[in-house]
Design a protein around this motif. Sequence first.
Motif, mmCIF file in Angstrom:
data_model
loop_
_atom_site.group_PDB
_atom_site.id
_atom_site.type_symbol
_atom_site.label_atom_id
_atom_site.label_comp_id
_atom_site.label_asym_id
_atom_site.label_seq_id
_atom_site.Cartn_x
_atom_site.Cartn_y
_atom_site.Cartn_z
ATOM 1 N N VAL A 67 14.637 19.935 14.562
ATOM 2 C CA VAL A 67 15.756 19.298 13.877
ATOM 3 C C VAL A 67 15.666 19.422 12.357
ATOM 4 N N ASP A 70 15.934 23.950 11.998
ATOM 5 C CA ASP A 70 17.138 24.607 12.492
ATOM 6 C C ASP A 70 18.425 23.888 12.106
ATOM 7 N N LEU A 71 18.374 22.569 11.953
ATOM 8 C CA LEU A 71 19.599 21.805 11.742
ATOM 9 C C LEU A 71 19.589 20.999 10.451
ATOM 10 N N LYS A 106 23.555 19.165 8.605
ATOM 11 C CA LYS A 106 24.532 20.256 8.648
ATOM 12 C C LYS A 106 23.827 21.516 8.163
ATOM 13 N N GLU A 107 23.966 22.587 8.946
ATOM 14 C CA GLU A 107 23.188 23.785 8.630
ATOM 15 C C GLU A 107 23.847 25.007 9.252
ATOM 16 N N ILE A 109 23.177 28.121 11.349
ATOM 17 C CA ILE A 109 22.135 28.429 12.328
ATOM 18 C C ILE A 109 21.520 29.797 12.037
ATOM 19 N N ALA A 126 26.746 24.397 12.054
ATOM 20 C CA ALA A 126 26.599 23.318 13.037
ATOM 21 C C ALA A 126 26.302 21.999 12.340
ATOM 22 N N SER A 127 26.821 20.926 12.917
ATOM 23 C CA SER A 127 26.460 19.576 12.491
ATOM 24 C C SER A 127 25.723 18.908 13.639
ATOM 25 N N SER A 128 24.821 17.984 13.311
ATOM 26 C CA SER A 128 23.972 17.384 14.332
ATOM 27 C C SER A 128 23.740 15.914 14.027
ATOM 28 N N ILE A 166 25.141 17.976 19.022
ATOM 29 C CA ILE A 166 25.270 19.154 18.171
ATOM 30 C C ILE A 166 26.695 19.682 18.315
ATOM 31 N N GLN A 168 29.386 22.823 16.949
ATOM 32 C CA GLN A 168 29.683 24.053 16.225
ATOM 33 C C GLN A 168 31.119 24.443 16.547
#
Length: 269
Positions: A67, A70-71, A106-107, A109, A126-128, A166, A168
């Motif tokens: 987390v 990656d995120l 927010k990242e 990927i 993607a947001s998580s 998650i 996207q």
Amino acid sequence: MAWLQKLACLVLVLLLHNGARAQNRMRFQGDEQQGGEIRLFTGYWITEFHGDFAVGDGHEAPSDINVRRDLDLDLDSIGTPYFELFYKDAAAFISAEYFFVQGRGKEVIEQDFNYDGLRYVQGGFASSKLVAQALSLNVGYALFSEFGVDVSIVAGLRYVRYSSKITQIDAGSKRNTAEGYMPVIGLRADTKLFGDLGLYADVNWLQFSINNKSVVANHFEWSVGAFYDFTDYLSVHAEWAVFENHLDARHEDYDIELQGLKFGLALRF
């Protein structure tokens, strides 16, 4: 699940009974009071948050997700309020504690992964969100007291719950939840210095499986703390606490670690 709750209640009753019997046999050197004492702790936990989780069968792409890496998920704030109720007499104690933390990220990927059947493709935004909460109940009774240090054995029950989401744009969104009840066992040592300053250390751990091993939990926590009684009714409190948990529920695999400084006040009754 019902049998686990009944077993936990039986363990708590037996420990309370043994603690009451022990009270007739011995008195802690660190506590000369004839009656029990209640402390209601409230304060703030400045915690660091680390987590990894794997969800889904991973047919076409890796399902392991870090987390942070990656995120870019981080806590919504620097910590969380905490509450604890603690009762102790000469030979036994009971405590209850609750915490709730959540993080968002927010990242873009950097690698493909499969999150419970949805494939998130490299380059997608993607947001998580990840939420962790735990409720614990502990009972302890005296083992021995030497050189002013009181040592107790501790048994308890934890309810731990993680939920994640998650999203996207091209792949949609997915929610998952993993939760379980875990009995734990551990030790506690505490002592009083100069009458008003108290020190203590806790260690609790256990591995447990329920529902035909559909949920497997590994739990470990430790803390070192101190409190200072500056009136008959009020104390200041500080503690360094570490909470580690691995929860495997069907296709969901969570590793969560919270650690940091707790500080606040305790009302004494």
